[in-house]
Design an enzyme around this catalytic site. Structure first.
Site, PDB file in Angstrom:
ATOM      1  N   GLU A 100      10.753   0.079  -3.922  1.00  0.00           N
ATOM      2  CA  GLU A 100      10.337  -1.148  -3.156  1.00  0.00           C
ATOM      3  C   GLU A 100       8.812  -1.151  -3.335  1.00  0.00           C
ATOM      4  O   GLU A 100       8.121  -0.195  -3.660  1.00  0.00           O
ATOM      5  CB  GLU A 100      10.625  -0.914  -1.544  1.00  0.00           C
ATOM      6  CG  GLU A 100      12.145  -0.824  -1.006  1.00  0.00           C
ATOM      7  CD  GLU A 100      12.289  -0.658   0.158  1.00  0.00           C
ATOM      8  OE1 GLU A 100      13.515  -0.631   0.732  1.00  0.00           O
ATOM      9  OE2 GLU A 100      11.429  -0.462   1.110  1.00  0.00           O
ATOM     10  N   CYS A 106       1.165  -2.919  -2.042  1.00  0.00           N
ATOM     11  CA  CYS A 106       1.652  -1.245  -2.018  1.00  0.00           C
ATOM     12  C   CYS A 106       2.566  -1.013  -2.906  1.00  0.00           C
ATOM     13  O   CYS A 106       3.847  -1.542  -3.034  1.00  0.00           O
ATOM     14  CB  CYS A 106       1.872  -1.018  -0.594  1.00  0.00           C
ATOM     15  SG  CYS A 106       2.436   0.602  -0.089  1.00  0.00           S
ATOM     16  N   CYS A 153      11.244  10.757  -3.289  1.00  0.00           N
ATOM     17  CA  CYS A 153      10.014  11.708  -3.479  1.00  0.00           C
ATOM     18  C   CYS A 153      10.697  13.172  -3.149  1.00  0.00           C
ATOM     19  O   CYS A 153      11.462  13.546  -2.320  1.00  0.00           O
ATOM     20  CB  CYS A 153       9.310  11.244  -2.199  1.00  0.00           C
ATOM     21  SG  CYS A 153       7.459  12.156  -2.243  1.00  0.00           S
ATOM     22  N   CYS A 171       7.906  15.268   2.879  1.00  0.00           N
ATOM     23  CA  CYS A 171       7.041  15.486   4.211  1.00  0.00           C
ATOM     24  C   CYS A 171       7.934  15.108   5.573  1.00  0.00           C
ATOM     25  O   CYS A 171       8.978  14.127   5.431  1.00  0.00           O
ATOM     26  CB  CYS A 171       5.965  14.561   4.172  1.00  0.00           C
ATOM     27  SG  CYS A 171       4.839  14.878   2.705  1.00  0.00           S
ATOM     28  N   CYS A 221       8.412  11.311   6.852  1.00  0.00           N
ATOM     29  CA  CYS A 221       8.530  10.194   6.022  1.00  0.00           C
ATOM     30  C   CYS A 221      10.000   9.928   5.543  1.00  0.00           C
ATOM     31  O   CYS A 221      10.785  10.814   5.031  1.00  0.00           O
ATOM     32  CB  CYS A 221       7.630  10.507   4.605  1.00  0.00           C
ATOM     33  SG  CYS A 221       7.732   9.182   3.453  1.00  0.00           S
ATOM     34  N   GLY A 251       6.976   7.741  -3.174  1.00  0.00           N
ATOM     35  CA  GLY A 251       6.643   8.528  -4.401  1.00  0.00           C
ATOM     36  C   GLY A 251       5.264   9.232  -4.236  1.00  0.00           C
ATOM     37  O   GLY A 251       4.525   8.819  -3.255  1.00  0.00           O
ATOM     38  N   GLU A 252       5.082  10.441  -4.730  1.00  0.00           N
ATOM     39  CA  GLU A 252       3.853  11.093  -4.964  1.00  0.00           C
ATOM     40  C   GLU A 252       3.102  10.819  -6.396  1.00  0.00           C
ATOM     41  O   GLU A 252       3.823  11.302  -7.401  1.00  0.00           O
ATOM     42  CB  GLU A 252       4.091  12.461  -4.755  1.00  0.00           C
ATOM     43  CG  GLU A 252       2.925  13.483  -5.200  1.00  0.00           C
ATOM     44  CD  GLU A 252       1.574  13.045  -4.499  1.00  0.00           C
ATOM     45  OE1 GLU A 252       1.829  12.628  -3.344  1.00  0.00           O
ATOM     46  OE2 GLU A 252       0.658  12.802  -5.185  1.00  0.00           O
ATOM     47  N   SER A 291      -3.124   7.502  -3.821  1.00  0.00           N
ATOM     48  CA  SER A 291      -2.901   8.264  -2.442  1.00  0.00           C
ATOM     49  C   SER A 291      -2.108   9.400  -2.531  1.00  0.00           C
ATOM     50  O   SER A 291      -0.989   9.572  -3.193  1.00  0.00           O
ATOM     51  CB  SER A 291      -2.149   7.301  -1.408  1.00  0.00           C
ATOM     52  OG  SER A 291      -1.719   7.931  -0.399  1.00  0.00           O
ATOM     53  N   SER A 332      -3.514  12.139   2.251  1.00  0.00           N
ATOM     54  CA  SER A 332      -2.610  12.209   3.252  1.00  0.00           C
ATOM     55  C   SER A 332      -2.781  13.403   3.836  1.00  0.00           C
ATOM     56  O   SER A 332      -2.160  14.464   3.940  1.00  0.00           O
ATOM     57  CB  SER A 332      -1.402  11.820   3.024  1.00  0.00           C
ATOM     58  OG  SER A 332      -1.167  10.486   2.427  1.00  0.00           O
ATOM     59  N   CYS A 365       4.455   1.512   6.699  1.00  0.00           N
ATOM     60  CA  CYS A 365       4.139   2.717   5.931  1.00  0.00           C
ATOM     61  C   CYS A 365       5.395   3.782   6.230  1.00  0.00           C
ATOM     62  O   CYS A 365       5.741   3.975   7.509  1.00  0.00           O
ATOM     63  CB  CYS A 365       3.059   3.210   6.417  1.00  0.00           C
ATOM     64  SG  CYS A 365       1.679   3.223   5.758  1.00  0.00           S
TER      65      CYS A 365
HETATM   66  N1  SAH Z   1       2.837  10.469  -1.563  1.00  0.00           N
HETATM   67  C1  SAH Z   1       1.609   9.699  -1.519  1.00  0.00           C
HETATM   68  C2  SAH Z   1       1.935   8.280  -1.105  1.00  0.00           C
HETATM   69  C3  SAH Z   1       3.162   7.782  -0.243  1.00  0.00           C
HETATM   70  S1  SAH Z   1       2.999   7.769   1.380  1.00  0.00           S
HETATM   71  C4  SAH Z   1       0.869  10.212  -0.073  1.00  0.00           C
HETATM   72  O1  SAH Z   1       1.518  11.138   0.426  1.00  0.00           O
HETATM   73  O2  SAH Z   1      -0.250   9.763   0.136  1.00  0.00           O
HETATM   74  C5  SAH Z   1       1.909   6.673   1.906  1.00  0.00           C
HETATM   75  C6  SAH Z   1       1.211   6.920   3.373  1.00  0.00           C
HETATM   76  O3  SAH Z   1       2.290   6.649   4.408  1.00  0.00           O
HETATM   77  C7  SAH Z   1       0.912   8.471   3.529  1.00  0.00           C
HETATM   78  O4  SAH Z   1      -0.218   8.666   4.114  1.00  0.00           O
HETATM   79  C8  SAH Z   1       2.148   8.883   4.383  1.00  0.00           C
HETATM   80  O5  SAH Z   1       1.739   9.917   5.172  1.00  0.00           O
HETATM   81  C9  SAH Z   1       2.351   7.642   5.222  1.00  0.00           C
HETATM   82  N2  SAH Z   1       3.494   7.642   6.044  1.00  0.00           N
HETATM   83  C10 SAH Z   1       4.594   8.208   5.579  1.00  0.00           C
HETATM   84  N3  SAH Z   1       5.712   8.020   6.504  1.00  0.00           N
HETATM   85  C11 SAH Z   1       5.282   7.366   7.763  1.00  0.00           C
HETATM   86  C12 SAH Z   1       5.553   6.850   8.851  1.00  0.00           C
HETATM   87  N4  SAH Z   1       7.052   7.276   9.229  1.00  0.00           N
HETATM   88  N5  SAH Z   1       4.832   6.372   9.782  1.00  0.00           N
HETATM   89  C13 SAH Z   1       3.481   6.278   9.321  1.00  0.00           C
HETATM   90  N6  SAH Z   1       2.830   6.593   8.337  1.00  0.00           N
HETATM   91  C14 SAH Z   1       3.638   7.374   7.247  1.00  0.00           C
END
Ligand code: SAH
Length: 369
Positions: A93, A106, A113, A117, A120, A163-164, A195, A217, A338
């Site tokens: 996406e 974005c 991923c 986390c 996420c 993804g990362e 990010s 993050s 997000c």
């Molecule tokens: N892997 C990278 C980029 C993807 S996540 C990273 O971790 O930065 C992009 C952002 O969305 C990150 O800051 C992540 O922590 C945040 N995010 C992920 N799940 C979320 C959620 N359910 N609600 C709000 N922010 C979220």
């Protein structure tokens, strides 16, 4: 059969090298970029200032292919989400967020991923592979083609989709180079942001090769809490991450700041003690803070904080001298916010292990998609 090289994946240096390898002058690489990114011409035969020999060679050995669009969703707030086909039938996406004259895109860097986390939804889908640099650049080309109908372009790119990005440097570096190159999309380096969840070696490598903007993050001010929310913290704990961040921001120069992202989850990391500890932790780091109220998804186990807690958290950080923004939720009617990006990833690793389990139990495997 030899596979054709997708030129969307090559930055200027790589294109110049390709032409040199063909026995042509390096500047032909720049010419081709102008055709593709400035004129929108993707037919090699039409690139009339290239020697005939070069055009023929390109037609045989190279291509300019974009990911195929599977579906496009429009939110009532103007946000647009695309579901795109990438290699081997996977879907990823990307989200376009128009806001006050800016068009922020974005983009995704991986299918699923691996970092998992806890809050996420992308991580819950497992991991299926890396996108190529052509697939990352292709996302931007698709969004620009959509915006061209309104005589607009993408103004900002964040690698905050699925993804990362710092786990597959070889794709992310050329892709961000193309985004920032005047011969291609020409965005300023302040407007292209990688990010990361804190992949320390990736940040160090980034510093050796580029000065793209960087967001971390963080989500927790202590290792104890961060280990729970962002498991990669066990490998690269906060002190090591902060030291690497300080180096990176020095490298960016005095006029630029790092972005710290902090997803606020009710009762988990949104209390006054967390805010104070965060302000203390970030004291010596040149940064601004983006607070992201948690966006719920089914079965997440977390909740969005109360508004008064978000406000109090922001106030504590602002009083400590940090520019602190609260990110508004966009596109939630199309699941584009997000952490809600899931694509339609089937985790092959888990699927394969389920197959093995079934085989072991002599149960016939039934494919459920
Ligand atoms: N892997 C990278 C980029 C993807 S996540 C990273 O971790 O930065 C992009 C952002 O969305 C990150 O800051 C992540 O922590 C945040 N995010 C992920 N799940 C979320 C959620 N359910 N609600 C709000 N922010 C979220």
């Amino acid at each position: 059969m030899t596979t054709q090289r997708n030129l969307y994946g090559l930055d200027r240096g790589q294109l110049e090298l390709l032409f040199q390898e063909m026995g042509l002058q390096a500047f032909r690489g720049r010419q081709i970029m102008k055709w593709v990114y400035h004129q929108g011409i993707v037919d090699f035969a039409a690139m009339t200032d290239l020697p005939l020999k070069a055009r023929q060679w390109l037609e045989e050995h190279c291509c300019l292919e974009l990911p195929k669009i599977h579906e496009r969703f429009l939110s009532k707030d103007g946000t647009v989400k695309w579901l795109l086909h990438v290699a081997e039938g996977d879907l990823v996406e990307m989200v376009l967020i128009p806001d006050k004259g800016r068009n922020t895109l974005c983009v995704s860097s991986q299918v699923g991923c691996i970092l998992d986390c806890s809050f996420c939804s992308t991580g819950k889908q497992g991991f299926n592979g890396n996108l190529t640099s052509a697939e990352i650049v292709g996302q931007m080309a698709i969004a620009n083609a959509y915006l061209a109908e309104k005589s607009e372009t993408v103004t900002n790119v964040v690698l905050m989709g699925m993804g990362e990005p710092l786990l597959y440097f070889d794709a992310v570096l050329p892709a961000t180079n193309v985004m920032m190159d005047d011969h291609a999309f020409g965005l300023s380096k302040r407007r292209v942001t990688v990010s990361t969840a804190g992949v320390v070696p990736g940040i160090k490598k980034l510093q050796e090769h580029t000065d793209v903007s960087l967001a971390i993050s963080l989500h927790a001010p202590s290792d104890e809490l961060r280990n729970e929310l962002v498991p990669i913290n066990k490998k690269y704990p906060i002190a090591e991450l902060m030291e690497t961040c300080r180096d990176y921001v020095e490298h960016l120069g005095p006029a630029r700041k790092l972005v710290i992202e902090y997803t606020l989850m009710r009762g988990v990391n949104d209390q006054a003690n967390h805010a104070k500890a965060l302000a203390k932790l970030l004291q010596s780091l040149r940064c601004k803070v983006n607070l992201i109220p948690f966006n719920p998804f089914p079965g997440s186990g977390y909740e969005r904080p109360r508004d008064e807690d978000i406000y109090a958290f922001q106030t504590t950080l602002m009083q400590a001298g940090f520019i602190t923004m609260v990110r508004t939720t966009r596109g939630d009617d199309i699941n584009a916010a997000c952490g809600q990006l899931v694509g339609m990833v089937e985790d092959r690793t888990r699927r394969q292990s389920r197959y093995r389990e079934r085989l072991a139990q002599q149960i016939p495997a039934v494919e459920v998609i």
